[in-house]
Design a protein around this motif. Sequence first.
Motif, short mmCIF file in Angstrom:
data_model
loop_
_atom_site.label_atom_id
_atom_site.label_comp_id
_atom_site.label_asym_id
_atom_site.label_seq_id
_atom_site.Cartn_x
_atom_site.Cartn_y
_atom_site.Cartn_z
N PRO A 15 44.93 -18.30 73.67
CA PRO A 15 46.31 -18.69 73.21
C PRO A 15 46.44 -18.88 71.85
CG PRO A 15 45.22 -20.35 74.88
CD PRO A 15 44.23 -19.44 74.30
N GLN A 16 46.04 -19.11 71.03
CA GLN A 16 46.07 -19.38 69.52
C GLN A 16 46.25 -17.81 69.12
OE1 GLN A 16 43.35 -21.82 67.75
NE2 GLN A 16 44.63 -23.62 68.27
N GLU A 17 45.49 -16.70 69.45
CA GLU A 17 45.66 -15.57 69.09
C GLU A 17 46.71 -14.69 69.71
OE1 GLU A 17 44.89 -11.87 67.28
OE2 GLU A 17 43.73 -13.89 67.13
N ILE A 18 47.06 -14.90 70.76
CA ILE A 18 48.36 -14.63 71.47
C ILE A 18 49.89 -15.05 70.76
CG2 ILE A 18 49.87 -14.72 73.44
CD1 ILE A 18 47.33 -15.07 75.23
N VAL A 19 49.60 -16.39 70.35
CA VAL A 19 50.78 -17.06 69.50
C VAL A 19 50.65 -16.38 68.00
CG1 VAL A 19 51.66 -18.96 68.59
CG2 VAL A 19 50.84 -19.08 70.75
N SER A 20 49.74 -16.09 67.64
CA SER A 20 49.50 -15.40 66.12
C SER A 20 50.17 -14.04 66.33
CB SER A 20 48.16 -15.16 65.58
OG SER A 20 47.75 -16.92 65.33
N ARG A 21 49.94 -13.19 67.07
CA ARG A 21 50.38 -11.82 67.31
C ARG A 21 51.79 -11.72 67.61
NH1 ARG A 21 45.75 -10.66 70.83
NH2 ARG A 21 46.94 -11.01 72.50
N ALA A 22 52.11 -12.83 68.74
CA ALA A 22 53.62 -12.95 68.90
C ALA A 22 54.47 -13.18 67.81
CB ALA A 22 53.82 -13.91 69.86
N MET A 23 54.09 -14.08 66.82
CA MET A 23 54.95 -14.50 65.52
C MET A 23 54.88 -13.42 64.60
SD MET A 23 56.14 -17.37 66.72
CE MET A 23 57.05 -17.75 65.34
N ALA A 40 63.03 -7.99 69.70
CA ALA A 40 62.01 -8.45 69.31
C ALA A 40 61.90 -9.99 69.92
CB ALA A 40 62.05 -8.64 67.81
N PHE A 41 62.75 -10.54 69.86
CA PHE A 41 62.95 -12.15 70.49
C PHE A 41 62.34 -12.07 71.82
CE2 PHE A 41 66.05 -13.18 67.07
CZ PHE A 41 65.28 -13.79 66.40
N GLU A 42 62.73 -11.05 72.73
CA GLU A 42 62.25 -10.99 74.08
C GLU A 42 60.67 -10.95 74.25
OE1 GLU A 42 64.86 -8.01 75.73
OE2 GLU A 42 66.32 -9.69 76.22
N ARG A 43 60.40 -9.88 73.37
CA ARG A 43 58.86 -9.93 73.34
C ARG A 43 58.14 -11.13 72.91
NH1 ARG A 43 60.29 -4.69 70.70
NH2 ARG A 43 59.81 -5.71 68.89
N VAL A 44 58.37 -11.63 71.89
CA VAL A 44 57.87 -13.03 71.25
C VAL A 44 57.98 -13.99 72.52
CG1 VAL A 44 58.05 -14.74 69.91
CG2 VAL A 44 58.21 -12.55 69.05
N HIS A 45 58.94 -14.17 72.94
CA HIS A 45 59.39 -15.01 74.34
C HIS A 45 58.37 -14.85 75.43
CE1 HIS A 45 61.41 -16.79 77.71
NE2 HIS A 45 61.38 -17.81 77.05
N ALA A 46 58.01 -13.44 75.73
CA ALA A 46 57.17 -13.08 76.76
C ALA A 46 55.75 -13.49 76.47
CB ALA A 46 57.23 -11.66 77.27
N ALA A 47 55.32 -13.22 75.20
CA ALA A 47 54.07 -13.53 74.60
C ALA A 47 53.80 -14.93 74.60
CB ALA A 47 54.04 -12.79 73.28
N LEU A 48 54.78 -15.79 74.07
CA LEU A 48 54.67 -17.09 73.97
C LEU A 48 54.44 -17.79 75.54
CD1 LEU A 48 56.99 -18.30 71.43
CD2 LEU A 48 54.74 -18.03 71.08
N GLY A 49 55.17 -17.19 76.46
CA GLY A 49 54.73 -17.58 77.99
C GLY A 49 53.63 -17.25 78.24
#
Length: 60
Positions: A15-23, A40-49
């Motif tokens: 999960p931490q790697e996913i958050v780092s890549r998303a941010m 860009a925000f939609e991609r980050v939102h999906a990755a954070l989910g």
Amino acid sequence: MTVPKPGPPPGPADPQEIVSRAMAGLDGLGDRPLAEHVEAFERVHAALGEALAAGTSGAA
């Protein structure tokens, strides 16, 4: 032609790697056209989910 070798199945996503890549997807957003911000925000939102879902799979 290279034939892939079988190996162990991929482990659960970190999960931490996913958050780092998303941010990281937001890096330089201020320099990009405004029309690209929503995507860009939609991609980050999906990755954070995805990170939330991965983080709850092994939580105690």
